[in-house]
Enzyme design. Structure first.
Site, PDB file in Angstrom:
ATOM      1  NE  ARG A   1      -3.977  -1.984   2.334  1.00  0.00           N
ATOM      2  CZ  ARG A   1      -3.942  -3.308   2.449  1.00  0.00           C
ATOM      3  NH1 ARG A   1      -2.779  -3.920   2.731  1.00  0.00           N
ATOM      4  NH2 ARG A   1      -5.041  -4.026   2.305  1.00  0.00           N
TER       5      ARG A   1
ATOM      6  CG  HIS B   1      -0.961  -5.193  -4.875  1.00  0.00           C
ATOM      7  ND1 HIS B   1      -0.056  -5.236  -3.837  1.00  0.00           N
ATOM      8  CD2 HIS B   1      -1.822  -6.223  -4.670  1.00  0.00           C
ATOM      9  CE1 HIS B   1      -0.342  -6.248  -3.035  1.00  0.00           C
ATOM     10  NE2 HIS B   1      -1.409  -6.858  -3.505  1.00  0.00           N
TER      11      HIS B   1
ATOM     12  CG  HIS C   1      -0.400 -12.172  -4.359  1.00  0.00           C
ATOM     13  ND1 HIS C   1      -1.547 -12.790  -3.927  1.00  0.00           N
ATOM     14  CD2 HIS C   1      -0.235 -11.085  -3.565  1.00  0.00           C
ATOM     15  CE1 HIS C   1      -2.070 -12.097  -2.936  1.00  0.00           C
ATOM     16  NE2 HIS C   1      -1.297 -11.063  -2.678  1.00  0.00           N
TER      17      HIS C   1
ATOM     18  CD  GLU D   1       1.747 -10.882  -0.634  1.00  0.00           C
ATOM     19  OE1 GLU D   1       1.807  -9.740  -1.138  1.00  0.00           O
ATOM     20  OE2 GLU D   1       0.781 -11.271   0.059  1.00  0.00           O
TER      21      GLU D   1
END
Length: 354
Positions: free
Chosen positions: A84, A109, A181, A317
């Site tokens: 973010r 993203h 992801h 991630e």
């Protein structure tokens, strides 16, 4: 992120498309990839008895990935900015950069509907052991400055491991944060909840965030919290906990490593006692975002034909921190012309004894 000076099986039949690139080795590991989103669609690895299974959540065909994957990004390359950015904006050299808010007032993203995971990447090279995807992202994509040339290489290396190498160059100063992801379920896709699988994260501190997921700038100790994963713990202990900083959606938290920036080290481990499958994660990145699939809506089926539900997979991630462009005290995500962005993550699979 490393920035350097620039020097100029049954499941396979369900994906029988020219889009699918298959990597394989001599010890039973198979990786399937598609250009859409530079996506890892399946990974097959054997259990302790030698039986292979696909251990990634996803869809049966490339067409389904194209239609459905934008809401979950199963196995896709995330960018331009993983995580973010507060207020969907930041400044570079005093110049404002405005992004498209898509997560309340923030950009997730990179912001907007068009992201790296929805782009058709080019296949630069391919073999039975490696494939490289490339993308020319235009100046202004998602609002980010600079024409960005990006390459992602997936390579099978010794030890039943998949190495992911990212590389990028820009025409203007910009911010960049890339990750993958993939959602793992070491018992096999379609086997149900990951609660009994065990996770270890080799970090002493986590990234404190506000209610919208934006880092506060604090890095509290994990001691005495459900985020203390310095020793392996079953995922269910925190997924079903309401002890702060946990909420009803399980893990969606980041940890900060103490290792030197850019050094490739093991940072996390996942294991499934039932199958014996193990996964070690190595990375040059300074942080990991762990997401236990708390928003998977149960509306889609995976390649097994079984519905994918909340907490059926976990994403690990490796990346830089959210909101780094607004945080000069965080490891930088700034990329300038004449520099090369490089980042490496390795997923190393194995088996444990009974």
């Amino acid at each position: 992120m490393i920035v350097l000076a620039l020097t100029l099986a049954p499941v396979a039949s369900a994906q029988s498309s020219n889009d699918v690139i298959e990597l394989h080795n001599d010890t039973g590991m198979v990786v399937r990839l598609i250009p859409f989103g530079a996506t890892v669609t399946q990974i097959e690895v054997p259990d302790r008895d030698g039986y292979p299974a696909n251990i990634l959540l996803g869809f049966a065909t490339p067409a389904e990935f194209r239609v459905k994957n934008s809401k979950v990004s199963f196995g896709a390359t995330i960018g331009r900015y993983a995580g973010r950015i507060a207020g969907a904006g930041f400044t570079i050299d005093g110049k404002p950069v405005r992004l498209m808010a898509d997560d309340g007032p923030n950009a997730l993203h990179g912001g907007g509907k068009a992201k790296f995971d929805t782009q058709e990447w080019s296949v630069r090279s391919r073999s039975s052991r490696a494939a490289t995807f490339s993308l020319n992202s235009p100046d202004g994509f998602q609002g980010f400055p600079g024409r960005l040339q990006v390459a992602v290489t997936y390579r099978l290396i010794s030890g039943n491991a998949l190495q992911i190498d990212y590389e990028a160059r820009t025409s203007k100063p910009t911010a960049l944060n890339l990750t993958n992801h993939a959602y793992f379920n070491l018992a096999g896709e379609g086997s149900g909840s990951i609660r009994v699988q065990r996770l270890q994260v080799l970090a002493r501190r986590y990234v404190a965030t506000d209610a919208s997921g934006i880092p506060t700038g604090a890095f509290p100790s994990v001691v005495g919290t459900p985020l203390d994963l310095r020793q392996p713990r079953a995922l269910g202990h925190a997924i079903d906990s309401r002890v702060p900083p946990m909420g009803e959606h399980g893990y969606n938290h980041a940890w900060l490593f103490d290792k030197p920036l850019g050094r490739l080290e093991t940072v996390a481990r996942l294991d499934d006692i039932g199958s014996g499958r193990t996964l070690s994660v190595e990375t040059t990145e300074p942080s990991i975002q762990v997401y236990s699939g708390g928003y998977i809506d149960g509306l889609d089926k995976g390649p097994s034909g079984r519905v994918m539900r909340t907490f059926d997979g976990i994403a690990l991630e490796t990346q830089h921190l959210s909101d780094s462009p607004n945080r000069p005290d965080f490891p930088t995500t700034l990329l300038r012309p004449g520099q090369v962005f490089r980042s490496t993550t390795i997923w190393r699979f194995g088996v444990s004894s009974r």
